[in-house]
Design an enzyme around this catalytic site. Structure first.
Site, mmCIF file in Angstrom:
data_model
loop_
_atom_site.group_PDB
_atom_site.id
_atom_site.type_symbol
_atom_site.label_atom_id
_atom_site.label_comp_id
_atom_site.label_asym_id
_atom_site.label_seq_id
_atom_site.Cartn_x
_atom_site.Cartn_y
_atom_site.Cartn_z
ATOM 1 N N HIS A 194 0.822 -1.206 0.000
ATOM 2 C CA HIS A 194 0.000 0.000 0.000
ATOM 3 C C HIS A 194 0.858 1.258 0.000
ATOM 4 O O HIS A 194 2.019 1.250 0.408
ATOM 5 C CB HIS A 194 -0.946 -0.010 1.192
ATOM 6 N N GLU B 177 0.717 3.938 1.830
ATOM 7 C CA GLU B 177 1.160 4.347 3.165
ATOM 8 C C GLU B 177 2.355 3.516 3.621
ATOM 9 O O GLU B 177 3.323 4.031 4.202
ATOM 10 C CB GLU B 177 0.017 4.183 4.184
ATOM 11 N N CYS C 276 -5.908 1.194 5.562
ATOM 12 C CA CYS C 276 -6.434 -0.099 6.003
ATOM 13 C C CYS C 276 -5.856 -0.392 7.389
ATOM 14 O O CYS C 276 -5.030 0.375 7.900
ATOM 15 C CB CYS C 276 -6.040 -1.193 5.012
ATOM 16 N N CYS D 246 -1.937 -0.751 7.424
ATOM 17 C CA CYS D 246 -1.297 0.563 7.316
ATOM 18 C C CYS D 246 -1.484 1.361 8.606
ATOM 19 O O CYS D 246 -0.570 2.066 9.042
ATOM 20 C CB CYS D 246 -1.875 1.328 6.136
#
Length: 341
Positions: free
Chosen positions: A262, A264, A290, A293
């Protein structure tokens, strides 16, 4: 933002209004107030002359700003509004009190006549002489102060469009005006500045579902960035397709199945890789995190996450709030890079 439209009959105000409506503007018209008055008086088969007479009467009785005042009451709470049908200087003056931008639209006489005949409104003139008579009155020739003053209104407009070409050309002219309005209106805020960076970074994404970008900032200085994509040296979804789609996995679930790291996570990994201290920083991310993260954000010492789009993981948002990380939602920045070349 309020944009007021003035201009000659069949000059193209309606086309400009449609372009603005496509961009999310709420539409209304001072002419609608006059039509409403006509219907209230039992005039269902009114002509342009009838509407001109009623508009003049209303302005003479209640003031030249009466139609604007009635319209302003109707648009309360609307963010972006386009108001069509401005025909009197008093109407412009009243709109200017609310910070309105006035755009005038005009076109050659013969082109306007052809457009008027082609659109075929019941209330419109049906021959050249009637058209010229209507046009002269509309422009303000031999009119009282409470009458139509379109010629004077055009002179007072902030922007003027000469609509003598194609619809595509008209759209380009409107786009240019909107860009100038935004440039003149304000400098980009820090939120818009960093969020636009995050959106630009998202263009590097290799995900087939969501393009996500993240920027980690401290003291108004960019520390690291990241976008969602496959691990370094491995094949990505652009080449292999989306495994989550193949398996029918919903967004926000089974993150371990995904090939992508991801945005992040990548931003935090880049900080570790290059020895950058991001403790106490702010993360601007196109989407909320999410759960995976969110845990990394907490342990990385990031104090705030700013997003404009909610990712399908409500538990992650609750987790961040519980851990003392501030979540802030802002409006999506527009997709125009505004600068003077």
């Amino acid at each position: 933002m309020i944009i007021g439209l003035t201009g000659t009959k069949a000059g193209g105000k309606g086309a400009v209004a449609e372009i603005l409506k496509e961009k999310g503007f709420f539409y209304t018209s001072l002419s609608d107030r006059v039509r409403e008055e006509a219907v209230e008086r039992g005039l269902n088969n009114y002509t342009v002359k009838d509407l001109q007479d009623i508009g003049n009467e209303l302005r003479e009785k209640f003031g030249n700003n009466v139609l604007v005042k009635r319209t302003i009451q109707m648009i309360e709470g609307k963010e972006n509004v386009v108001i069509d049908g401005i025909r009197n200087v008093g109407e412009i003056q009243e709109l200017k009190k609310d910070g309105a931008i006035i755009i005038a639209v005009d076109a050659p006489l013969n082109i306007r006549y052809e457009r008027l005949i082609r659109r075929g409104r019941d209330s419109d003139p049906k021959d050249w002489n009637s058209f010229i008579e209507m046009d002269r009155r509309d422009k303000g020739i031999n009119e009282e102060n409470s009458g139509q003053q379109v010629e004077k209104c055009i002179e007072l407009a902030d922007y003027k469009i000469y609509n003598d070409s194609s619809l595509e050309n008209l759209k380009r002219k409107v786009e240019g005006i909107l860009m100038n309005i935004n440039l003149d209106k304000k400098r980009a805020s820090w939120d818009e500045y960093f969020m636009k960076m995050a959106a630009l970074i998202a263009e590097r994404s290799t995900c087939l579902r969501h393009h996500v970008g993240a920027v980690v900032v401290k003291g108004k200085r960019v520390l690291t960035t990241g976008y969602n994509g496959a691990a370094r040296g491995t094949k990505d979804c652009l080449e292999l397709g989306c495994l989550r789609d193949d398996l029918g996995i919903e967004s926000g679930t089974r993150h371990e199945i995904c090939r992508a790291i991801h945005a992040e996570q990548n931003a935090i990994i880049q900080a570790g890789l290059h020895g950058i201290n991001i403790d106490g920083s702010v993360m601007y991310c196109t989407h909320t995190p999410c759960m995976i993260c969110a845990k990394m954000i907490v342990n990385a010492g990031i104090k705030e996450v700013v997003s404009y789009h909610d990712y399908a993981d409500e538990e992650a948002r609750k987790f961040l709030e519980g851990a003392g990380v501030k979540l802030r939602k802002i409006s999506k920045p527009d997709n125009i890079i505004k600068f003077k070349d």
